[in-house]
Design a protein around this motif. Structure first.
Motif, mmCIF file in Angstrom:
data_model
loop_
_atom_site.group_PDB
_atom_site.id
_atom_site.type_symbol
_atom_site.label_atom_id
_atom_site.label_comp_id
_atom_site.label_asym_id
_atom_site.label_seq_id
_atom_site.Cartn_x
_atom_site.Cartn_y
_atom_site.Cartn_z
ATOM 1 N N SER A 108 -5.506 2.918 -2.533
ATOM 2 C CA SER A 108 -4.176 3.432 -2.883
ATOM 3 C C SER A 108 -4.051 3.653 -4.388
ATOM 4 O O SER A 108 -3.504 4.665 -4.833
ATOM 5 C CB SER A 108 -3.092 2.454 -2.415
ATOM 6 N N VAL A 141 1.119 4.207 -2.923
ATOM 7 C CA VAL A 141 0.877 5.624 -2.596
ATOM 8 C C VAL A 141 2.105 6.461 -2.936
ATOM 9 O O VAL A 141 1.986 7.534 -3.535
ATOM 10 C CB VAL A 141 0.484 5.785 -1.104
ATOM 11 N N ARG A 145 2.400 9.584 -5.548
ATOM 12 C CA ARG A 145 2.834 10.919 -5.117
ATOM 13 C C ARG A 145 4.039 11.414 -5.907
ATOM 14 O O ARG A 145 4.228 12.611 -6.052
ATOM 15 C CB ARG A 145 3.147 10.912 -3.622
ATOM 16 N N ASP A 164 -6.110 6.622 -5.343
ATOM 17 C CA ASP A 164 -5.378 7.816 -4.927
ATOM 18 C C ASP A 164 -4.318 8.181 -5.961
ATOM 19 O O ASP A 164 -4.147 9.355 -6.304
ATOM 20 C CB ASP A 164 -4.732 7.580 -3.559
ATOM 21 N N ALA A 165 -3.610 7.179 -6.478
ATOM 22 C CA ALA A 165 -2.598 7.435 -7.512
ATOM 23 C C ALA A 165 -3.247 8.027 -8.763
ATOM 24 O O ALA A 165 -2.687 8.941 -9.381
ATOM 25 C CB ALA A 165 -1.857 6.147 -7.857
ATOM 26 N N GLU A 218 0.838 -1.210 0.000
ATOM 27 C CA GLU A 218 0.000 0.000 0.000
ATOM 28 C C GLU A 218 0.866 1.249 0.000
ATOM 29 O O GLU A 218 0.632 2.174 -0.791
ATOM 30 C CB GLU A 218 -0.893 0.039 1.244
ATOM 31 N N ARG A 219 1.856 1.272 0.883
ATOM 32 C CA ARG A 219 2.753 2.432 0.965
ATOM 33 C C ARG A 219 3.485 2.661 -0.350
ATOM 34 O O ARG A 219 3.642 3.797 -0.792
ATOM 35 C CB ARG A 219 3.754 2.262 2.109
#
Length: 105
Positions: free
Chosen positions: A71, A24, A28, A74-75, A20-21
């Motif tokens: 995630s 993300v 970002r 979000d991307a 997940e990290r």
């Protein structure tokens, strides 16, 4: 034994959070394609391994989760321009695949 099953579950949970990290962070940094490839590979690996039904491999594969889906969405939102249609595709696929996964477990 029971203790080793608990350890394996914890490892998979930690691996899932790390994934997940990574998704993300890629989003970002503007690396949306890489983030989406990573997300989709999770589904592909899980689907391939889960089709073997109740094997050790299926139980030790990172399961696609709502958090992973969020995630990836979000991307898509951070992309320039935002990938709205891709985000909705991910959402629709996630919902339909979650239904099929929950009935197969």
């Amino acid at each position: 034994d029971h203790y080793s099953k608990i350890q394996e579950r914890r490892r998979l949970n930690n691996d899932s959070r790390a994934l997940e990290r990574e998704i993300v962070q890629l989003g970002r940094r503007g690396k949306t394609n890489e983030a989406l490839v990573l997300y989709r590979s999770t589904w592909d690996n899980y689907s391939r391994n889960n089709s073997k039904q109740k094997t050790t491999t299926a139980r030790t594969t990172i399961r696609p989760t709502t958090r992973l889906m969020n995630s990836a969405i979000d991307a898509c939102a951070r992309a320039r321009p935002p990938r709205i249609s891709t985000a909705f595709e991910i959402f629709k696929e996630g919902i339909s695949k979650e239904k099929s996964l929950s009935t197969s477990l």
